[in-house]
Design a protein around this motif. Structure first.
Motif, PDB file in Angstrom:
ATOM      1  N   ILE A   1       0.849  -1.217   0.000  1.00 48.29           N
ATOM      2  CA  ILE A   1       0.000   0.000   0.000  1.00 48.29           C
ATOM      3  C   ILE A   1       0.875   1.256   0.000  1.00 48.29           C
ATOM      4  N   LEU A   2       1.887   1.259   0.872  1.00 50.81           N
ATOM      5  CA  LEU A   2       2.742   2.455   0.961  1.00 50.81           C
ATOM      6  C   LEU A   2       3.599   2.617  -0.294  1.00 50.81           C
ATOM      7  N   THR A   3       4.005   1.505  -0.882  1.00 49.23           N
ATOM      8  CA  THR A   3       4.796   1.589  -2.123  1.00 49.23           C
ATOM      9  C   THR A   3       3.949   2.255  -3.213  1.00 49.23           C
ATOM     10  N   ARG A   4       2.663   1.882  -3.273  1.00 49.75           N
ATOM     11  CA  ARG A   4       1.772   2.498  -4.277  1.00 49.75           C
ATOM     12  C   ARG A   4       1.664   4.006  -4.060  1.00 49.75           C
ATOM     13  N   GLU A   5       1.595   4.434  -2.796  1.00 47.63           N
ATOM     14  CA  GLU A   5       1.385   5.866  -2.503  1.00 47.63           C
ATOM     15  C   GLU A   5       2.668   6.686  -2.574  1.00 47.63           C
ATOM     16  N   LEU A   6       3.776   6.121  -2.029  1.00 49.38           N
ATOM     17  CA  LEU A   6       5.006   6.911  -1.882  1.00 49.38           C
ATOM     18  C   LEU A   6       6.063   6.587  -2.935  1.00 49.38           C
ATOM     19  N   GLY A   7       5.882   5.486  -3.635  1.00 47.37           N
ATOM     20  CA  GLY A   7       6.883   5.075  -4.628  1.00 47.37           C
ATOM     21  C   GLY A   7       7.869   4.088  -4.020  1.00 47.37           C
ATOM     22  N   ALA A   8       8.395   3.195  -4.867  1.00 51.14           N
ATOM     23  CA  ALA A   8       9.249   2.103  -4.381  1.00 51.14           C
ATOM     24  C   ALA A   8      10.510   2.630  -3.698  1.00 51.14           C
ATOM     25  N   ALA A   9      11.031   3.782  -4.147  1.00 49.58           N
ATOM     26  CA  ALA A   9      12.298   4.289  -3.594  1.00 49.58           C
ATOM     27  C   ALA A   9      12.150   4.701  -2.134  1.00 49.58           C
ATOM     28  N   ALA A  10      10.906   4.909  -1.684  1.00 49.05           N
ATOM     29  CA  ALA A  10      10.706   5.376  -0.303  1.00 49.05           C
ATOM     30  C   ALA A  10      10.463   4.230   0.669  1.00 49.05           C
ATOM     31  N   ILE A  11      10.294   3.020   0.153  1.00 43.84           N
ATOM     32  CA  ILE A  11       9.869   1.926   1.043  1.00 43.84           C
ATOM     33  C   ILE A  11      10.893   0.788   1.034  1.00 43.84           C
ATOM     34  N   VAL A  12      11.342   0.403   2.242  1.00 44.17           N
ATOM     35  CA  VAL A  12      12.185  -0.786   2.372  1.00 44.17           C
ATOM     36  C   VAL A  12      11.252  -1.922   2.770  1.00 44.17           C
ATOM     37  N   ARG A  13      11.182  -2.931   1.900  1.00 43.41           N
ATOM     38  CA  ARG A  13      10.182  -3.978   2.123  1.00 43.41           C
ATOM     39  C   ARG A  13      10.793  -5.275   2.602  1.00 43.41           C
ATOM     40  N   ARG A  14       9.944  -6.193   3.014  1.00 47.83           N
ATOM     41  CA  ARG A  14      10.395  -7.521   3.420  1.00 47.83           C
ATOM     42  C   ARG A  14      11.202  -8.146   2.286  1.00 47.83           C
ATOM     43  N   GLY A  15      12.242  -8.859   2.691  1.00 51.12           N
ATOM     44  CA  GLY A  15      13.088  -9.468   1.662  1.00 51.12           C
ATOM     45  C   GLY A  15      14.356  -8.652   1.469  1.00 51.12           C
ATOM     46  N   SER A  16      14.313  -7.370   1.883  1.00 50.67           N
ATOM     47  CA  SER A  16      15.513  -6.548   1.758  1.00 50.67           C
ATOM     48  C   SER A  16      16.365  -6.719   3.022  1.00 50.67           C
TER      49      SER A  16
ATOM     50  N   ARG B   1      18.307  -4.675   4.253  1.00 50.95           N
ATOM     51  CA  ARG B   1      18.315  -3.402   5.000  1.00 50.95           C
ATOM     52  C   ARG B   1      17.206  -3.337   6.043  1.00 50.95           C
ATOM     53  N   LEU B   2      16.169  -4.150   5.850  1.00 51.54           N
ATOM     54  CA  LEU B   2      15.028  -4.022   6.759  1.00 51.54           C
ATOM     55  C   LEU B   2      15.426  -4.313   8.203  1.00 51.54           C
ATOM     56  N   GLU B   3      16.370  -5.246   8.371  1.00 54.95           N
ATOM     57  CA  GLU B   3      16.762  -5.595   9.738  1.00 54.95           C
ATOM     58  C   GLU B   3      17.359  -4.389  10.488  1.00 54.95           C
TER      59      GLU B   3
ATOM     60  N   PHE C   1      13.873  -6.372  15.935  1.00 52.51           N
ATOM     61  CA  PHE C   1      12.429  -6.535  15.750  1.00 52.51           C
ATOM     62  C   PHE C   1      12.103  -6.040  14.334  1.00 52.51           C
ATOM     63  N   PRO C   2      12.365  -6.841  13.315  1.00 56.77           N
ATOM     64  CA  PRO C   2      12.157  -6.326  11.952  1.00 56.77           C
ATOM     65  C   PRO C   2      10.705  -5.936  11.709  1.00 56.77           C
ATOM     66  N   PRO C   3      10.495  -4.739  11.153  1.00 55.93           N
ATOM     67  CA  PRO C   3       9.114  -4.303  10.865  1.00 55.93           C
ATOM     68  C   PRO C   3       8.620  -4.963   9.571  1.00 55.93           C
ATOM     69  N   ASP C   4       7.356  -4.711   9.226  1.00 57.98           N
ATOM     70  CA  ASP C   4       6.852  -5.191   7.935  1.00 57.98           C
ATOM     71  C   ASP C   4       7.475  -4.393   6.797  1.00 57.98           C
ATOM     72  N   CYS C   5       7.687  -3.100   7.060  1.00 56.05           N
ATOM     73  CA  CYS C   5       8.401  -2.282   6.070  1.00 56.05           C
ATOM     74  C   CYS C   5       8.865  -1.007   6.761  1.00 56.05           C
ATOM     75  N   ALA C   6       9.789  -0.299   6.104  1.00 53.84           N
ATOM     76  CA  ALA C   6      10.212   1.007   6.607  1.00 53.84           C
ATOM     77  C   ALA C   6       9.886   2.045   5.548  1.00 53.84           C
ATOM     78  N   ALA C   7       9.280   3.156   5.982  1.00 52.43           N
ATOM     79  CA  ALA C   7       8.949   4.239   5.050  1.00 52.43           C
ATOM     80  C   ALA C   7       9.940   5.370   5.281  1.00 52.43           C
ATOM     81  N   LEU C   8      10.748   5.669   4.262  1.00 49.93           N
ATOM     82  CA  LEU C   8      11.770   6.713   4.401  1.00 49.93           C
ATOM     83  C   LEU C   8      11.197   8.010   3.838  1.00 49.93           C
ATOM     84  N   CYS C   9      10.513   8.748   4.712  1.00 52.52           N
ATOM     85  CA  CYS C   9       9.748   9.911   4.254  1.00 52.52           C
ATOM     86  C   CYS C   9      10.657  11.092   3.933  1.00 52.52           C
TER      87      CYS C   9
END
Ligand code: MLT
Ligand code: ZN
Length: 469
Positions: free
Chosen positions: A8-23, A25-27, A39-47
């Protein structure tokens, strides 16, 4: 159906702003400088903007997803850990200093600016932003506001709260508020700014900060006083305070702390160094020498074994470097480190040092004590090379922490002088604060965040527990 908030956040903010599961960097977004996690989150939003922050808070509210705000991740109490998963909202990309106004003595900044860089920028205009957490080379001003950070210069100049006069804050749900002022004085309405500062990212997310500045002091000087033991250093602090001397810092380090930076320090500590005080003064140039002289005399009378004056900025920087390396060096040298930052009334500093030594002996643990002794704010670092998961070792560590907090409260001190409560101290709150005070704070939190989605599980213990009343 479970919501894919990363999608959802990737759709709104663009892929460059979101670190998603599988990356990988998320850890990183599941850790901070506390010993807890990851405590890895579901994603990180780099606003990158207030609008993006508001969008994340709106969408998370709509979908009932927890959000954990994060500055630079330098916090020591687990405040930025997404313990319930969900989204980490990072302000690290909001790095613009928007205004430095010499006439108004004000600076307006985004939250992701590194504190040391902000200080350099205002100094370029002959101005001064005093709060100087030891992590100033990598912590961000937004994180400092969230934690109400302190630092050595708090002794003379106070902590972050004294300099934040206005804020723009995004609330859970996406509403944006401007609170505070730009003027030197102002008592219009309740002091919401004071409430947001130090709320540890549980009330809202700061998107813009208005800071009060001071004129840069014309001259600075420093003395390093080395003592055979902490008792002598403690006596010197007592005498200096008793004489009404107000240096801008009065930093203490004990033998264990010194031993951890000895090899990295440009100043060669005598082998018998059992403690040091780092005392920095500022003001008109002609006033500094006599003041340094008076400080030196007190230290000598209290058994100082070496005194080193440093006026040159490079020499002062080298001494500060040694001081700031204490915490990272302890962390590097040991398998496990617990960093406490209890604060006691100034008259109880000597007694607190004695009690800390007693705790180390009773629990057979190594404890380093350093920090902002002039404020009574002691960084009690418990280090351990045994396996801290071993129940017997864990029990000794827990007993040491509990006794430290009990002693602090018995001496009319407080659990945290500057690092905040976060996750690591949350369940000790009732040692210091009454059930009623905790309950009013819960109500306050619910006013800003009724569904408890913003940095849930921090600061306040989950349910009322037996308290000291
Ligand atoms: C410091 O003053 O060095 C930091 O606040 C502390 C710490 O690591 O305990
Ligand atoms: Zn500190």
């Amino acid at each position: 159906m479970t919501v894919d908030i990363g999608e959802i956040l990737t759709r709104e903010l663009g892929a460059a702003a979101i670190v998603r599961r599988g990356s990988e960097r998320l850890e990183d977004y599941g850790r901070d400088e506390s010993p807890l996690g990851p405590f890895p989150p579901d994603c990180a939003a780099l606003c990158e903007s207030r609008e993006q922050v508001a969008t994340v808070l709106r969408l998370c509210a709509e979908h009932g997803v927890p959000v954990t705000p994060r500055g630079a991740g330098s916090g020591m109490t687990g405040g930025a850990l997404p313990i319930h998963g969900g989204v980490v909202l990072s302000t690290e990309r909001m790095q613009r200093i928007l205004e430095i106004d010499e006439a108004d003595l004000v600076c307006v900044t985004e939250p992701g600016v590194i504190t040391g860089q902000l200080q350099e920028a205002v100094e370029g205009h002959g101005l001064f932003y005093p709060p100087d957490p030891a992590s100033l080379g990598f912590c961000s001003i937004g994180g400092n506001v969230a934690e109400n950070a302190g630092g050595p210069r708090a002794f003379k100049y106070g902590v972050t709260r004294e300099y934040v006069i206005g804020l723009e804050v995004a609330l859970m749900g996406g509403e944006s508020l401007r609170v505070g002022r730009r003027t030197a004085k102002g008592v219009t309405g309740y002091d919401l700014v004071a409430g947001f500062v130090g709320s540890e990212g549980t009330f809202g997310v700061t998107t813009e900060i208005v800071l009060k500045l001071l004129p840069n002091p014309p001259a600075v000087s420093m003395v390093l006083a080395v003592f055979p033991d902490v008792a002598a250093a403690g006596a010197a602090i007592r005498t200096l305070l008793g004489r009404g001397l107000v240096p801008r810092t009065m930093e203490l380090a004990d033998r264990t702390s010194i031993d951890h930076v000895r090899r990295k320090s440009r100043y060669v500590f005598p082998a018998e160094a059992g403690a040091f005080l780092l005392i920095e003064i500022d003001g008109e140039p002609e006033g500094l020498e006599p003041l340094l002289g008076r400080i030196g005399l007190v230290c000598e009378a209290e058994r100082a074994i070496d005194l080193l004056a440093a006026e040159d900025p490079a020499d002062r920087r080298a001494l500060w470097e040694a001081r700031r390396l204490i915490s990272p060096s302890l962390k590097e040298a040991h398998r496990y480190k617990i960093s406490e930052d209890v604060c006691v009334p100034r008259g109880a500093i000597g007694e607190m040092l004695t009690r800390t030594q007693r705790i180390a002996e009773q629990q057979a643990l190594t404890i380093a004590v350093f920090g902002h002794a002039g404020d009574g704010n002691l960084h009690v670092n418990i280090v351990c090379d045994e396996d801290h998961h071993d129940p017997a070792v864990a029990a000794r560590l827990d007993a040491a922490v509990l006794r430290l907090f009990e002693d602090t409260v018995a001496l009319r001190g407080t659990l945290s002088g500057e690092h905040g409560i976060g996750l690591v101290k949350r369940d000790y709150m009732q040692l210091e604060q009454s059930a009623a005070v905790l309950e009013w704070q819960r109500r306050w939190k619910r006013m800003w965040d009724p569904r408890e989605l913003l940095n849930p599980g921090k600061v306040l213990p989950a349910r009322p527990k037996a308290c000291h009343e």
